[in-house]
Write a protein that holds these residues in place. Sequence first.
Motif, PDB file in Angstrom:
ATOM      1  N   THR A   1      19.908  39.017  70.904  1.00  0.00           N
ATOM      2  CA  THR A   1      20.110  37.869  71.807  1.00  0.00           C
ATOM      3  C   THR A   1      20.794  38.289  73.095  1.00  0.00           C
ATOM      4  O   THR A   1      20.341  37.947  74.192  1.00  0.00           O
ATOM      5  CB  THR A   1      20.948  36.780  71.111  1.00  0.00           C
ATOM      6  N   HIS A   2      21.890  39.012  72.955  1.00  0.00           N
ATOM      7  CA  HIS A   2      22.680  39.368  74.135  1.00  0.00           C
ATOM      8  C   HIS A   2      22.073  40.547  74.887  1.00  0.00           C
ATOM      9  O   HIS A   2      21.203  41.254  74.373  1.00  0.00           O
ATOM     10  CB  HIS A   2      24.127  39.625  73.729  1.00  0.00           C
ATOM     11  N   VAL A   3      22.547  40.723  76.115  1.00  0.00           N
ATOM     12  CA  VAL A   3      21.908  41.629  77.068  1.00  0.00           C
ATOM     13  C   VAL A   3      22.884  42.711  77.486  1.00  0.00           C
ATOM     14  O   VAL A   3      24.080  42.443  77.695  1.00  0.00           O
ATOM     15  CB  VAL A   3      21.414  40.837  78.302  1.00  0.00           C
ATOM     16  N   THR A   4      22.386  43.934  77.628  1.00  0.00           N
ATOM     17  CA  THR A   4      23.209  45.047  78.079  1.00  0.00           C
ATOM     18  C   THR A   4      23.346  45.031  79.601  1.00  0.00           C
ATOM     19  O   THR A   4      22.720  44.220  80.287  1.00  0.00           O
ATOM     20  CB  THR A   4      22.584  46.384  77.660  1.00  0.00           C
ATOM     21  N   GLN A   5      24.125  45.968  80.117  1.00  0.00           N
ATOM     22  CA  GLN A   5      24.290  46.081  81.572  1.00  0.00           C
ATOM     23  C   GLN A   5      22.953  46.372  82.244  1.00  0.00           C
ATOM     24  O   GLN A   5      22.627  45.789  83.290  1.00  0.00           O
ATOM     25  CB  GLN A   5      25.299  47.193  81.895  1.00  0.00           C
ATOM     26  N   ALA A   6      22.158  47.253  81.635  1.00  0.00           N
ATOM     27  CA  ALA A   6      20.846  47.580  82.210  1.00  0.00           C
ATOM     28  C   ALA A   6      19.929  46.358  82.196  1.00  0.00           C
ATOM     29  O   ALA A   6      19.205  46.098  83.159  1.00  0.00           O
ATOM     30  CB  ALA A   6      20.206  48.731  81.427  1.00  0.00           C
TER      31      ALA A   6
ATOM     32  N   LYS B   1      15.727  56.913  76.999  1.00  0.00           N
ATOM     33  CA  LYS B   1      15.677  55.614  76.335  1.00  0.00           C
ATOM     34  C   LYS B   1      16.875  54.772  76.763  1.00  0.00           C
ATOM     35  O   LYS B   1      18.018  55.195  76.635  1.00  0.00           O
ATOM     36  CB  LYS B   1      15.696  55.824  74.814  1.00  0.00           C
ATOM     37  N   ILE B   2      16.585  53.589  77.286  1.00  0.00           N
ATOM     38  CA  ILE B   2      17.644  52.714  77.800  1.00  0.00           C
ATOM     39  C   ILE B   2      17.597  51.382  77.057  1.00  0.00           C
ATOM     40  O   ILE B   2      16.539  50.751  76.962  1.00  0.00           O
ATOM     41  CB  ILE B   2      17.471  52.472  79.317  1.00  0.00           C
ATOM     42  N   ALA B   3      18.749  50.966  76.543  1.00  0.00           N
ATOM     43  CA  ALA B   3      18.824  49.691  75.823  1.00  0.00           C
ATOM     44  C   ALA B   3      18.924  48.535  76.797  1.00  0.00           C
ATOM     45  O   ALA B   3      19.734  48.559  77.724  1.00  0.00           O
ATOM     46  CB  ALA B   3      20.025  49.688  74.890  1.00  0.00           C
TER      47      ALA B   3
ATOM     48  N   ILE C   1      13.695  50.372  76.764  1.00  0.00           N
ATOM     49  CA  ILE C   1      12.642  50.844  77.645  1.00  0.00           C
ATOM     50  C   ILE C   1      12.859  52.338  77.855  1.00  0.00           C
ATOM     51  O   ILE C   1      13.942  52.870  77.572  1.00  0.00           O
ATOM     52  CB  ILE C   1      12.637  50.122  79.010  1.00  0.00           C
ATOM     53  N   VAL C   2      11.845  53.016  78.344  1.00  0.00           N
ATOM     54  CA  VAL C   2      11.947  54.439  78.650  1.00  0.00           C
ATOM     55  C   VAL C   2      11.785  54.602  80.152  1.00  0.00           C
ATOM     56  O   VAL C   2      10.797  54.130  80.734  1.00  0.00           O
ATOM     57  CB  VAL C   2      10.871  55.258  77.896  1.00  0.00           C
TER      58      VAL C   2
END
Length: 260
Positions: A236-241, A227-229, A220-221
């Motif tokens: 499949t897996h998710v970042t901290q954000a 730009k943030i992942a 997302i921006v």
Amino acid sequence: MGLPFLPVRRRHQAKKELPTAAGLVLLLCFSLTLFACNGQRSTPERKPEASAATQPCLLFAGDSIMEGLGPVVAGMLPHTDNLKIVQAGVASTGLCRPDFYDWPTTMRTYMTTLHPKLVVICIGTNDDQSVSDVGKKYHFISPAWEQAYAHKVEELIDIIVQNGGTPIFVSPPIIGSKYLRPRIFAVREVIKQTCANRNVVFTDVWQTLADPTGNYQRFIVDSNRKKIALRTKDGTHVTQAGNTLLARAILPQIEQGLSR
């Protein structure tokens, strides 16, 4: 502190009267001793604090999605001083392969030892595979598979409820792989319907990390055009954000469950 030492008089000795001055000194020492003893007794003992057994417990369970999500949710919860939080997410696990990881047995152990008040479960991303039920094996995906998998979800619900806990199921987030996406969505639908049939809270986060049109997005921006992942490279897996967004989505249900 003991009483002042007095020599033992032997029976064959004649009884002698103490001089008046010596008697006064002895009486003064005896009075001081009683005062000291009474002073020690006057301090009340503190009652022990509430034992760990009476401390409410919140359990996060499930697959690798919960491994990342649970700690983020725990960090957002207010008033956790008297709350025991247990992170029990285990990567690569699900309900279809108890030979690899037996969630019913594990959950029964958690419920009988920790007695969690609330159990938050995110599971399903590894369950697009055959499942056994009552000695028969059913291949993904068919009406018979759906029924067998629903029995697995119900088993977990029963273990939690029968041991005094409240379950909250969290759906998997949308998956990046075009091959896996409809398969995991089908698993999600069975969990959702089973929870509805059993009157169990189901928090749907499938679209939480999707774009405005409901499609998968990895980035997302933000307002600063940075730009943030949200997702890792595997889709499949998710970042901290991303976990922060998921945590905000499920936090109200968890707070409500803990307040009951």
